[in-house]
Each structure stands twice: as structure tokens, then as C-alpha cells.
Design a protein around this motif. Structure first.
Motif, PDB file in Angstrom:
ATOM      1  N   SER A 274       0.759  -1.421  -0.051  1.00 20.42           N
ATOM      2  CA  SER A 274       0.053   0.027  -0.111  1.00 20.42           C
ATOM      3  C   SER A 274       0.755   1.242  -0.062  1.00 20.42           C
ATOM      4  O   SER A 274       0.372   2.563  -0.288  1.00 20.42           O
ATOM      5  N   LYS A 275       2.066   1.049   0.462  1.00 21.64           N
ATOM      6  CA  LYS A 275       2.876   2.408   0.465  1.00 21.64           C
ATOM      7  C   LYS A 275       3.638   2.572  -1.130  1.00 21.64           C
ATOM      8  O   LYS A 275       4.372   3.699  -0.914  1.00 21.64           O
ATOM      9  N   VAL A 276       3.214   2.032  -1.911  1.00 23.07           N
ATOM     10  CA  VAL A 276       3.817   2.339  -3.350  1.00 23.07           C
ATOM     11  C   VAL A 276       3.275   3.517  -3.685  1.00 23.07           C
ATOM     12  O   VAL A 276       1.900   3.940  -3.601  1.00 23.07           O
ATOM     13  N   ASP A 277       4.007   4.338  -4.362  1.00 24.03           N
ATOM     14  CA  ASP A 277       3.457   5.802  -4.660  1.00 24.03           C
ATOM     15  C   ASP A 277       2.325   5.579  -5.395  1.00 24.03           C
ATOM     16  O   ASP A 277       1.911   4.671  -6.633  1.00 24.03           O
ATOM     17  N   GLN A 278       1.160   6.640  -5.368  1.00 26.53           N
ATOM     18  CA  GLN A 278       0.018   6.614  -6.069  1.00 26.53           C
ATOM     19  C   GLN A 278      -0.054   6.564  -7.363  1.00 26.53           C
ATOM     20  O   GLN A 278      -0.655   5.793  -8.072  1.00 26.53           O
ATOM     21  N   ASN A 279       0.901   7.224  -8.164  1.00 24.24           N
ATOM     22  CA  ASN A 279       0.801   7.499  -9.401  1.00 24.24           C
ATOM     23  C   ASN A 279       1.273   6.282 -10.013  1.00 24.24           C
ATOM     24  O   ASN A 279       0.976   5.821 -11.259  1.00 24.24           O
ATOM     25  N   ILE A 280       2.223   5.406  -9.471  1.00 22.98           N
ATOM     26  CA  ILE A 280       2.780   4.369  -9.880  1.00 22.98           C
ATOM     27  C   ILE A 280       1.468   3.386  -9.919  1.00 22.98           C
ATOM     28  O   ILE A 280       1.595   2.317 -10.604  1.00 22.98           O
ATOM     29  N   GLN A 281       0.819   3.107  -8.517  1.00 20.15           N
ATOM     30  CA  GLN A 281      -0.132   2.261  -8.544  1.00 20.15           C
ATOM     31  C   GLN A 281      -1.289   2.593  -9.889  1.00 20.15           C
ATOM     32  O   GLN A 281      -1.656   1.558 -10.108  1.00 20.15           O
ATOM     33  N   LYS A 282      -1.537   3.874 -10.003  1.00 11.54           N
ATOM     34  CA  LYS A 282      -2.509   4.093 -10.940  1.00 11.54           C
ATOM     35  C   LYS A 282      -2.012   3.538 -12.493  1.00 11.54           C
ATOM     36  O   LYS A 282      -2.689   2.900 -13.018  1.00 11.54           O
ATOM     37  N   TYR A 283      -0.688   3.853 -12.603  1.00 11.74           N
ATOM     38  CA  TYR A 283      -0.227   3.464 -13.830  1.00 11.74           C
ATOM     39  C   TYR A 283      -0.092   1.816 -13.885  1.00 11.74           C
ATOM     40  O   TYR A 283      -0.544   1.111 -14.820  1.00 11.74           O
ATOM     41  N   LEU A 284       0.218   1.039 -13.136  1.00  9.68           N
ATOM     42  CA  LEU A 284       0.185  -0.381 -12.812  1.00  9.68           C
ATOM     43  C   LEU A 284      -1.359  -0.749 -13.079  1.00  9.68           C
ATOM     44  O   LEU A 284      -1.748  -1.754 -13.903  1.00  9.68           O
ATOM     45  N   SER A 285      -2.256  -0.188 -12.419  1.00  7.06           N
ATOM     46  CA  SER A 285      -3.596  -0.694 -12.547  1.00  7.06           C
ATOM     47  C   SER A 285      -4.152  -0.374 -13.959  1.00  7.06           C
ATOM     48  O   SER A 285      -4.774  -1.388 -14.378  1.00  7.06           O
ATOM     49  N   GLU A 286      -3.598   0.605 -14.343  1.00  5.90           N
ATOM     50  CA  GLU A 286      -4.185   0.701 -15.907  1.00  5.90           C
ATOM     51  C   GLU A 286      -3.736  -0.300 -16.822  1.00  5.90           C
ATOM     52  O   GLU A 286      -4.435  -0.581 -17.717  1.00  5.90           O
ATOM     53  N   GLN A 287      -2.415  -0.489 -16.860  1.00  8.67           N
ATOM     54  CA  GLN A 287      -1.680  -1.582 -17.657  1.00  8.67           C
ATOM     55  C   GLN A 287      -2.501  -2.989 -17.353  1.00  8.67           C
ATOM     56  O   GLN A 287      -2.827  -3.633 -18.226  1.00  8.67           O
ATOM     57  N   LEU A 288      -2.754  -3.231 -16.224  1.00 12.39           N
ATOM     58  CA  LEU A 288      -3.128  -4.642 -15.774  1.00 12.39           C
ATOM     59  C   LEU A 288      -4.504  -4.958 -16.025  1.00 12.39           C
ATOM     60  O   LEU A 288      -5.076  -5.792 -16.562  1.00 12.39           O
ATOM     61  N   ARG A 289      -5.411  -3.978 -15.804  1.00 19.85           N
ATOM     62  CA  ARG A 289      -6.853  -3.860 -15.927  1.00 19.85           C
ATOM     63  C   ARG A 289      -7.150  -3.798 -17.696  1.00 19.85           C
ATOM     64  O   ARG A 289      -8.085  -4.690 -17.958  1.00 19.85           O
TER      65      ARG A 289
END
Length: 337
Positions: A274-289
Motif C-alpha cells: 500500500s505504500k507504493v507511490d499512488q501514481n505508480i499504482q494508477k499506472y500499474l492498475s491501468e496496464q493490468l486492467r
């Protein structure tokens, strides 16, 4: 199921290759990278990203995660999978939690993790992880063998009410999700079934087909071969919607709308600390989704006879909270019984 997974295990190696090759391809239209909110803007990723799967290679969790990764087309580095099994999946998830929160180590939050947390088997909680993409959301189903005692879900429940404690149902042991599903059904419908414990869902299905027990609760993939052969039948689905693979099987919710208001299933949600940078989380989620919507991932799940569901991050958080509340209630009742 073991036979099916053995065959698919051979395909796993090719899936891994696809992950490595496909992920390095150039950005496509509409991608996060192409929109300017991707890797260039974030200066991420600079090294390969690894997803730790907490079970052995070749199982449903492993294959569904690999299937999602193979569908990622716009990632500038390799996406890989490491299988770190043991202690009901907690060894792998603990390794994810203890990794540096930089977006290079991801993990899988699933049904077993939620239940282990409720049972006090780990200090990790859902708050330690952030959901990125749902790799699997496969509802439990009620499976029966050949019988003239009932032919559908309503008939099964009516027969069970008239014969309390006589209808046998296979489960997979205390605290297991299918076992808790049996508890939930009994509580909701006011029926009393006779539980018989087996080592796994495949064993339960075998016992149903052999008429050693009357029914079992499992993911549909465990019984697909026997259903296709006419030796078993799926008569109820513990989800809000019917299965795409078995559209004739009604849901418990539509059959008993005043008594069943919950879903129960095997699920796998690719997550990061959960401590991963929010922008990186968003980028990863977009790619994976985006990959979850890919044809290659859809084909993978079809081979597994599993269901796909693409949820937003907010929907995944709400889903996990609901699952935690449901299993907390069920585990509490199990401890008291």
C-alpha cells in the motif's frame, strides 16, 4: 481438475514467454503510456517487475495471474512471476509486504488471505496492500450427482428442509472457503446438511459422481469435465449473476431473493504494497486492467472454465471489504458451533 491443470501447466511456460515478449512491445492507442501519464512521466519502471504468486505453478491462481501478464502489451520492461508457496500462501504474501515499496514487487490478495487474517494466522491485513487488477473472480457453485430426489436448486433446498441432517455435502475442512460457503447456505436457507470432509474440491466432486455424497460446493472448474460427461450437474451459483459458462444454472440470489444477499467465490486480485507511490499504482492498475480485457486473457480463463470480471480500484476495495465482513461473520459462527 488435476489433469486439466497438468495440461495447462505445459502451456504455462509459453505464457511466461508471452509475458516477457509482449510486455516490451511499443505502446498502443489509448494506453496509459501513450496518454502521457505512463512510464515516461513517472520515470518508472526502470527494471523488471515481479509478481509473487503464493502457490505452486500450474494452479488456478498462478495461471490466471500469468494470463493477465501475457495480455499486457505496453509495458517497457519484463513482467515475471515467482512462485513462493507455503503456509497457506502467507509466506509469499509476507515476502511481498516486506519488499521495498517501489512498484517492482507485486502480489496476489485472495480468499485464503482474507480468511487467514480473520482467523488470526497473520498480522497482515487488507490495509497492507492496494488492489490493482482482478485476475480471477470465480463464484462457488452447488454441484449434485445423478438423482431423482431433486432436479433443481429449489427442489434441493425443499428436500433438505424435509430431511434435516440427511443430505450429505462435501467440504474441504475447517476455515476453507467452500466449507464456509456451506455454512452460509445453511444459515441463510434454514437447512441442515451433513458435512463430509475431503482433502480438496476435486475429491469432493469425485465423491459426488460416485454417489458417496449428495452434493458439494466448489468452483465450477472442478466439476466441468464431469458436468460435460453428464455425471454431475451445477444447480446453483453463489453470485449476483449467472455464469457465462453455465448460463442455465440459476443464482441463489435470484432463486431466494429474500434470503440470500451475498456472493462467495474464489478470487485473485493482483496488488502491491500500500505504500507504493499512488501514481505508480494508477499506472500499474491501468496496464493490468487493460490486460484483463484482452483476448489472450479471456482465452486463458476459457481453458480453465473460470470467470472473468474487470473491476475498478474502488470496486475492488468495496468487494474486499464485503468479503471480509462476510467471512468474519461466518468464521464467528463456525467457532461457536
Amino acid at each position: 481438475m488435476k489433469r486439466i491443470l497438468a495440461v495447462l501447466l505445459a502451456a504455462t511456460l509459453s505464457v511466461t514467454t508471452l509475458c516477457a515478449c509482449g510486455s516490451k512491445s511499443s505502446a498502443g492507442e489509448g494506453s496509459a503510456a501513450a496518454s502521457g501519464s505512463g512510464s515516461a512521466a513517472l520515470d518508472y519502471p526502470k527494471q523488471n517487475v515481479n509478481v509473487i504468486v503464493q502457490y505452486s505453478a500450474g494452479g488456478g491462481t498462478d495461471l490466471s495471474v500469468r494470463g493477465v501478464l501475457s495480455g499486457v502489451k505496453d509495458f517497457p520492461v519484463n513482467l515475471s512471476v515467482s512462485n513462493v508457496a507455503g503456509n497457506g500462501g502467507l509466506i509469499g504474501l509476507t515476502q511481498v509486504s516486506n519488499s521495498k515499496a517501489d512498484g517492482y514487487t507485486l502480489g496476489v490478495v485472495n480468499t485464503d488471505f482474507v480468511i487467514n487474517g480473520i482467523l488470526g494466522n497473520t498480522e497482515l491485513t487488507l490495509d497492507d496492500f492496494s488492489p490493482l487488477a482482478c485476475a480471477l473472480k470465480d463464484p462457488f457453485v452447488l454441484i449434485v450427482g445423478k438423482t431423482d430426489k431433486y432436479s433443481d436448486l429449489k427442489g434441493f433446498v425443499e428436500y433438505a428442509k424435509n430431511h434435516p441432517g440427511e443430505v450429505s455435502i462435501g467440504d474441504t475442512g475447517t476455515g476453507a472457503a467452500p466449507t464456509l460457503a456451506v455454512t452460509a447456505i445453511q444459515n441463510a436457507l434454514g437447512i441442515q446438511l451433513k458435512s463430509v470432509t475431503y482433502d480438496g474440491s476435486a475429491d469432493c466432486v469425485t465423491a459426488v459422481v460416485g454417489n458417496h455424497i449428495d452434493a458439494t460446493i466448489a468452483q465450477a472448474c472442478n466439476a466441468s469435465a464431469q458436468v460435460e460427461a453428464g455425471n454431475a450437474k451445477i444447480i446453483g451459483v453463489l453470485a449476483n449473476d449467472r455464469l457465462k459458462t453455465y448460463p442455465d444454472a440459476p443464482t441463489f440470489k435470484e432463486t431466494f431473493p429474500d434470503q440470500v444477499d451475498f456472493e462467495m467465490m474464489g478470487f485473485c486480485i493482483i496488488s502491491c504494497p500500500s505504500k507504493v507511490d499512488q501514481n505508480i499504482q494508477k499506472y500499474l492498475s491501468e496496464q493490468l486492467r487493460t490486460a484483463v480485457d484482452s483476448t489472450s486473457f479471456s482465452d486463458t480463463l476459457k481453458k480453465l472454465n473460470m470467470q472473468d470480471t474487470n473491476m475498478t480500484v474502488d470496486e475492488m476495495k468495496q468487494f474486499l471489504d464485503e468479503q471480509k465482513k462476510l467471512y468474519t461473520k461466518l468464521c464467528s459462527k463456525t467457532k461457536k458451533s
